[in-house]
Design a protein around this motif. Sequence first.
Motif, PDB file in Angstrom:
ATOM      1  N   THR A 125      16.792  45.855  39.255  1.00 26.84           N
ATOM      2  CA  THR A 125      16.076  46.300  38.062  1.00 26.84           C
ATOM      3  C   THR A 125      14.957  45.320  37.723  1.00 26.84           C
ATOM      4  OG1 THR A 125      18.094  47.324  37.203  1.00 26.84           O
ATOM      5  CG2 THR A 125      16.320  46.909  35.628  1.00 26.84           C
ATOM      6  N   LYS A 126      13.779  45.857  37.460  1.00 26.09           N
ATOM      7  CA  LYS A 126      12.629  45.013  37.145  1.00 26.09           C
ATOM      8  C   LYS A 126      12.041  45.397  35.794  1.00 26.09           C
ATOM      9  CE  LYS A 126      11.331  44.551  42.040  1.00 26.09           C
ATOM     10  NZ  LYS A 126      10.251  44.787  43.037  1.00 26.09           N
ATOM     11  N   LYS A 127      11.416  44.444  35.154  1.00 29.00           N
ATOM     12  CA  LYS A 127      10.723  44.713  33.904  1.00 29.00           C
ATOM     13  C   LYS A 127       9.433  45.462  34.196  1.00 29.00           C
ATOM     14  CE  LYS A 127      12.456  40.779  31.223  1.00 29.00           C
ATOM     15  NZ  LYS A 127      12.070  39.554  30.467  1.00 29.00           N
ATOM     16  N   LYS A 146      11.445  46.883  25.847  1.00 27.91           N
ATOM     17  CA  LYS A 146      12.529  46.765  26.833  1.00 27.91           C
ATOM     18  C   LYS A 146      12.396  47.802  27.950  1.00 27.91           C
ATOM     19  CE  LYS A 146      15.731  44.914  23.370  1.00 27.91           C
ATOM     20  NZ  LYS A 146      17.056  45.040  22.712  1.00 27.91           N
ATOM     21  N   ASN A 204       6.102  43.098  30.566  1.00 24.94           N
ATOM     22  CA  ASN A 204       6.542  41.706  30.483  1.00 24.94           C
ATOM     23  C   ASN A 204       6.765  41.198  29.061  1.00 24.94           C
ATOM     24  OD1 ASN A 204       3.971  41.143  29.410  1.00 24.94           O
ATOM     25  ND2 ASN A 204       3.143  40.478  31.373  1.00 24.94           N
ATOM     26  N   LYS A 223      14.296  50.684  37.913  1.00 24.77           N
ATOM     27  CA  LYS A 223      15.005  50.407  39.150  1.00 24.77           C
ATOM     28  C   LYS A 223      14.656  51.505  40.138  1.00 24.77           C
ATOM     29  CE  LYS A 223      19.682  49.730  41.016  1.00 24.77           C
ATOM     30  NZ  LYS A 223      21.133  49.682  40.688  1.00 24.77           N
ATOM     31  N   PHE A 229      14.227  52.409  28.410  1.00 25.81           N
ATOM     32  CA  PHE A 229      13.364  51.806  27.402  1.00 25.81           C
ATOM     33  C   PHE A 229      13.878  52.175  26.016  1.00 25.81           C
ATOM     34  CE2 PHE A 229      11.580  55.931  28.505  1.00 25.81           C
ATOM     35  CZ  PHE A 229      11.351  56.530  27.275  1.00 25.81           C
ATOM     36  N   LYS A 241      12.335  48.919  31.522  1.00 26.57           N
ATOM     37  CA  LYS A 241      12.832  48.412  32.804  1.00 26.57           C
ATOM     38  C   LYS A 241      12.939  49.562  33.801  1.00 26.57           C
ATOM     39  CE  LYS A 241      15.565  44.746  30.607  1.00 26.57           C
ATOM     40  NZ  LYS A 241      16.922  44.153  30.440  1.00 26.57           N
TER      41      LYS A 241
END
Length: 227
Positions: free
Chosen positions: A25-27, A221, A30, A225, A79, A223
Amino acid sequence: MKLRNLLTAALALLASASCIEAAGTKKLFNGKNLDGFYVEDGTATYEVRDGAIVGRTVLGSPNTFLTTEKRYGDFELTFEVKVDDRLNSGVQIRSWSRTEPEGKFKEGRFHGPQVEIEAGPGQAGFIYGEAMGGSWLSDAPKSEDKSVNTHDYFKNGEWNKFKIIAKGPRIQTFINGHKVEDLVDKKAYKTHPEGHIGLQVHSISKKKLGDAEFLEVSWRKLKIKEL
């Protein structure tokens, strides 16, 4: 002692599994600036405020999208979002820029599936075809039965948790843990198998704006994946 060792080993395995899952999982955002995004179509404004992306309406502007530079195909997107009760919004997925020559639609605007965001009871979480012929991809909003085409999972004036899973022609949406949509649309997938993610600030009329100078929608928030 043996039982304690077994419990310790089990907890270690669980922690390891959690790390492996989190590793994918990535943001998407940022929390500091809008690096990796650009604005498409309209003149609504976007800024970062208190770790959130805040979109603000501009009277006379068409729909505006804060768009990821990267394209995504199969993914799980999560999110939180909060929107003014009078403002319609949404999140585009697998969408194409009007400037991309390989775009499948020649609408002269940003186009693709949109997961609706609006105050409840409403149609948040259902899927609309933005500039794809002006119609819903979800069946529920087409029904006159209010028990089918609306819900109250969305909390007005509060942060709401969204999850979107797109895999092949299937798109699932969840709001605050409640499943809203489970759509299989091979036609939409054929034209939009991948594309950008876009945060929409909808156009606003003077009547809906009322005495307010502007309306806002906020996301945080974010994120993703890739699947």
